[in-house]
Design an enzyme around this catalytic site. Sequence first.
Site, PDB file in Angstrom:
ATOM      1  N   GLU A   1      -1.981  -7.068   7.217  1.00  0.00           N
ATOM      2  CA  GLU A   1      -0.951  -7.162   7.725  1.00  0.00           C
ATOM      3  C   GLU A   1      -0.657  -7.851   9.173  1.00  0.00           C
ATOM      4  O   GLU A   1      -1.804  -8.390   9.793  1.00  0.00           O
ATOM      5  CB  GLU A   1      -0.736  -5.643   8.378  1.00  0.00           C
ATOM      6  CG  GLU A   1       0.878  -5.501   8.739  1.00  0.00           C
ATOM      7  CD  GLU A   1       2.078  -5.760   8.066  1.00  0.00           C
ATOM      8  OE1 GLU A   1       2.211  -7.154   8.086  1.00  0.00           O
ATOM      9  OE2 GLU A   1       2.690  -5.103   7.699  1.00  0.00           O
TER      10      GLU A   1
ATOM     11  N   HIS B   1       0.859  -1.287  -0.012  1.00  0.00           N
ATOM     12  CA  HIS B   1      -0.071  -0.062   0.039  1.00  0.00           C
ATOM     13  C   HIS B   1       1.118   1.277   0.079  1.00  0.00           C
ATOM     14  O   HIS B   1       2.051   1.139   0.372  1.00  0.00           O
ATOM     15  CB  HIS B   1      -0.894  -0.011   1.163  1.00  0.00           C
ATOM     16  CG  HIS B   1      -0.126   0.058   2.407  1.00  0.00           C
ATOM     17  ND1 HIS B   1       0.187   1.261   2.987  1.00  0.00           N
ATOM     18  CD2 HIS B   1       0.215  -0.975   3.586  1.00  0.00           C
ATOM     19  CE1 HIS B   1       0.950   0.836   4.222  1.00  0.00           C
ATOM     20  NE2 HIS B   1       0.965  -0.489   4.358  1.00  0.00           N
TER      21      HIS B   1
END
Length: 191
Positions: free
Chosen positions: A84, A8
């Site tokens: 994550e 990202h």
Amino acid sequence: MKLGWVRHGKTEWNALGKIQGQTDIPLNEEGIAQASALAERLANDEFKWDGVISSDLMRARETANIIAVRLGIPLLAPDIRLRERYFGEIEGTSEAERLARWGEHWRTAYTGQESDQSVRTRGLDFVNEWLGNSSAYKLLVVSHGSFLSQMLHTLCQGLDDSYISNMSYSIVEYQEGQWQSVLHNCTLHLK
């Protein structure tokens, strides 16, 4: 099958050196610009992706949406397996705070975080599901630094151990029963 792995774009916590983990932080202005830069690179590439999927965390979803809109490809439903690593009490702390609390070996001294094995297990579950269902599919996957490091090094042997940069772009291809690295941790679109 080809998988394009994308980290990202930048967030305010990235800029401050804070670990985000599963804390849901949005992209900042720089992160939006970074996602747009990669989307533009991909739009001008001869190789075309079939779709894009991301973790369910906002910074990955925003990045994936920017790419999908620019490329005119399907944005698939987010997948929690692409999240994550869970860092527990480390989430939201700066390097100085981590050093003060857990010392210079904080990465191993703090035991309340998700294990490498857990990250690899859920990531490989995602990869194997896609490989089994869509072996000819070319899928962009937007995720997170620690997760991507675990996945790329699990799938492909001999990769350099460099830090996975914000908005980095990697490609792996499944050939003859194994994954091969085609591109690793590339950020040329940010130059």
